[in-house]
Design an enzyme around this catalytic site. Structure first.
Site, PDB file in Angstrom:
ATOM      1  N   PRO A  89       0.831  -1.216   0.000  1.00  0.00           N
ATOM      2  CG  PRO A  89      -0.699  -1.516   1.730  1.00  0.00           C
ATOM      3  CD  PRO A  89       0.597  -2.029   1.204  1.00  0.00           C
ATOM      4  CD  GLU A 116      -0.149  -5.436  10.590  1.00  0.00           C
ATOM      5  OE1 GLU A 116      -0.995  -6.342  10.521  1.00  0.00           O
ATOM      6  OE2 GLU A 116      -0.414  -4.249  10.341  1.00  0.00           O
ATOM      7  NE  ARG A 154      -4.720  -6.596 -21.636  1.00  0.00           N
ATOM      8  CZ  ARG A 154      -4.770  -5.449 -22.313  1.00  0.00           C
ATOM      9  NH1 ARG A 154      -3.951  -4.460 -22.009  1.00  0.00           N
ATOM     10  NH2 ARG A 154      -5.615  -5.294 -23.313  1.00  0.00           N
ATOM     11  CG  ASP A 169      -4.754  -1.752 -23.552  1.00  0.00           C
ATOM     12  OD1 ASP A 169      -5.679  -2.494 -23.922  1.00  0.00           O
ATOM     13  OD2 ASP A 169      -3.709  -2.164 -23.044  1.00  0.00           O
TER      14      ASP A 169
HETATM   15  C1  LIG Z   1       5.008  -5.478   1.629  1.00  0.00           C
HETATM   16  O1  LIG Z   1       4.255  -4.866   2.655  1.00  0.00           O
HETATM   17  C2  LIG Z   1       2.875  -5.009   2.677  1.00  0.00           C
HETATM   18  C3  LIG Z   1       2.203  -5.615   1.608  1.00  0.00           C
HETATM   19  C4  LIG Z   1       0.805  -5.747   1.715  1.00  0.00           C
HETATM   20  C5  LIG Z   1       0.042  -6.387   0.571  1.00  0.00           C
HETATM   21  O2  LIG Z   1      -0.165  -5.418  -0.470  1.00  0.00           O
HETATM   22  C6  LIG Z   1      -1.284  -4.598  -0.354  1.00  0.00           C
HETATM   23  O3  LIG Z   1      -2.038  -4.656   0.608  1.00  0.00           O
HETATM   24  C7  LIG Z   1      -1.508  -3.617  -1.452  1.00  0.00           C
HETATM   25  C8  LIG Z   1      -0.750  -3.477  -2.599  1.00  0.00           C
HETATM   26  N1  LIG Z   1      -1.305  -2.479  -3.325  1.00  0.00           N
HETATM   27  N2  LIG Z   1      -2.364  -1.984  -2.653  1.00  0.00           N
HETATM   28  C9  LIG Z   1      -2.514  -2.677  -1.482  1.00  0.00           C
HETATM   29  C10 LIG Z   1       0.115  -5.297   2.848  1.00  0.00           C
HETATM   30  C11 LIG Z   1       0.832  -4.669   3.871  1.00  0.00           C
HETATM   31  C12 LIG Z   1       0.115  -4.175   5.050  1.00  0.00           C
HETATM   32  C13 LIG Z   1       0.300  -2.867   5.501  1.00  0.00           C
HETATM   33  C14 LIG Z   1      -0.391  -2.432   6.628  1.00  0.00           C
HETATM   34  C15 LIG Z   1      -1.249  -3.313   7.305  1.00  0.00           C
HETATM   35  N3  LIG Z   1      -1.411  -4.574   6.851  1.00  0.00           N
HETATM   36  C16 LIG Z   1      -0.761  -5.011   5.752  1.00  0.00           C
HETATM   37  C17 LIG Z   1       2.208  -4.513   3.802  1.00  0.00           C
END
Ligand SMILES: COc1cc(COC(=O)c2cn[nH]c2)cc(-c2cccnc2)c1
Length: 239
Positions: A89, A116, A154, A169
């Site tokens: 994120p 996390e 793709r 696209d």
């Molecule tokens: C590598 O670190 C990460 C990866 C992910 C998975 O990816 C996404 O969620 C994502 C990818 N694009 N949009 C969302 C989740 C966290 C995370 C952060 C805070 C609380 N819980 C989890 C941290």
């Protein structure tokens, strides 16, 4: 293209065997290798996570298994250096332009975080790209990896049949897609716009561009600001 995916849920990547990405693999255009991160743990419980320093909810993925996994994968082709991608994120927003950039890479390695996230020192040491597919939190990076890999696959040569082309696209010109129609000509009393049945390709192109512009203004004004608009485009928007 070779794509390695490191995850504690390799089964999550099974959908890559299907459809478009699956065909790209059968053709040899794309080779996907999935790896279970736990293969690089050394304790009897195959531990990949630990409590966060500083406290807070949840757990953080330990650095040692990741470093061992990425070192071994990178060493499997010493002549090349993979581009290491971490879906998160906190990453740079993923876009069609970003997909086009990644499609030029001969070798991608995706690190699927869970809990996390991954110890920041692994990201510092290994990550070339931190990519966000949207402003929400998933339980892990696997689904984001599927999204990114599908958007990239793709674009690889020969993956889309000749009836479709990535060059057409919607995002290739920076605007949203115009509405699409197929048979029947009248459905539930609604008729397909006459211009689309006119056979006048120039008129069809003008109509589609106008529809795409109006739709983009209505739904994604941020994209309009970035798009290159012609005088004809401005006339449509001023109408
Ligand atoms: C590598 O670190 C990460 C990866 C992910 C998975 O990816 C996404 O969620 C994502 C990818 N694009 N949009 C969302 C989740 C966290 C995370 C952060 C805070 C609380 N819980 C989890 C941290």
């Amino acid at each position: 293209m070779r794509a390695d995916v490191v995850t504690i849920f390799p089964a999550y990547l099974e959908p890559l065997r299907l459809s478009l990405v699956g065909r790209a693999q059968e053709r040899g255009t794309l080779e996907v290798r999935t790896h279970d991160l736990r293969a690089w743990t050394s304790d009897v419980h195959r531990t990949v996570d630990d409590a966060p320093y500083g406290g807070g909810p949840g757990m953080v993925m330990r650095p040692e298994p990741w470093d061992a996994a990425l070192s071994e994968i990178a060493a499997s082709d010493p002549a090349r250096r993979p581009r290491v991608v971490v879906p998160t994120p906190a990453g740079r927003p993923f876009s069609q332009r970003h997909a086009e950039e990644l499609a030029q890479e001969p070798w991608l390695v995706f690190c699927c975080g869970r809990y996390e996230g991954i110890d920041a020192r692994v990201i510092e040491t290994w990550a070339d790209d931190e990519i966000s597919i949207g402003d929400y939190v998933l339980a892990g990076g696997e689904v984001a990896t599927l999204v990114i890999l599908e958007a990239v696959a793709r674009l690889l040569p020969g993956v889309l049949g000749n009836s479709a082309s990535a060059a057409d696209d919607s995002f290739s010109d920076g605007l949203l897609e115009a509405p699409a129609y197929t048979r029947p000509q009248v459905w539930r009393g609604v008729e397909v716009p006459a211009v689309l049945r006119s056979g006048d390709h120039a008129a069809v192109a003008r109509w589609r561009r106008a529809q795409a512009l109006r739709r983009t203004v209505a739904r994604r004004p941020d994209l309009v600001a970035q798009a290159e608009l012609s005088d004809a485009d401005r006339a449509v928007l001023d109408a």
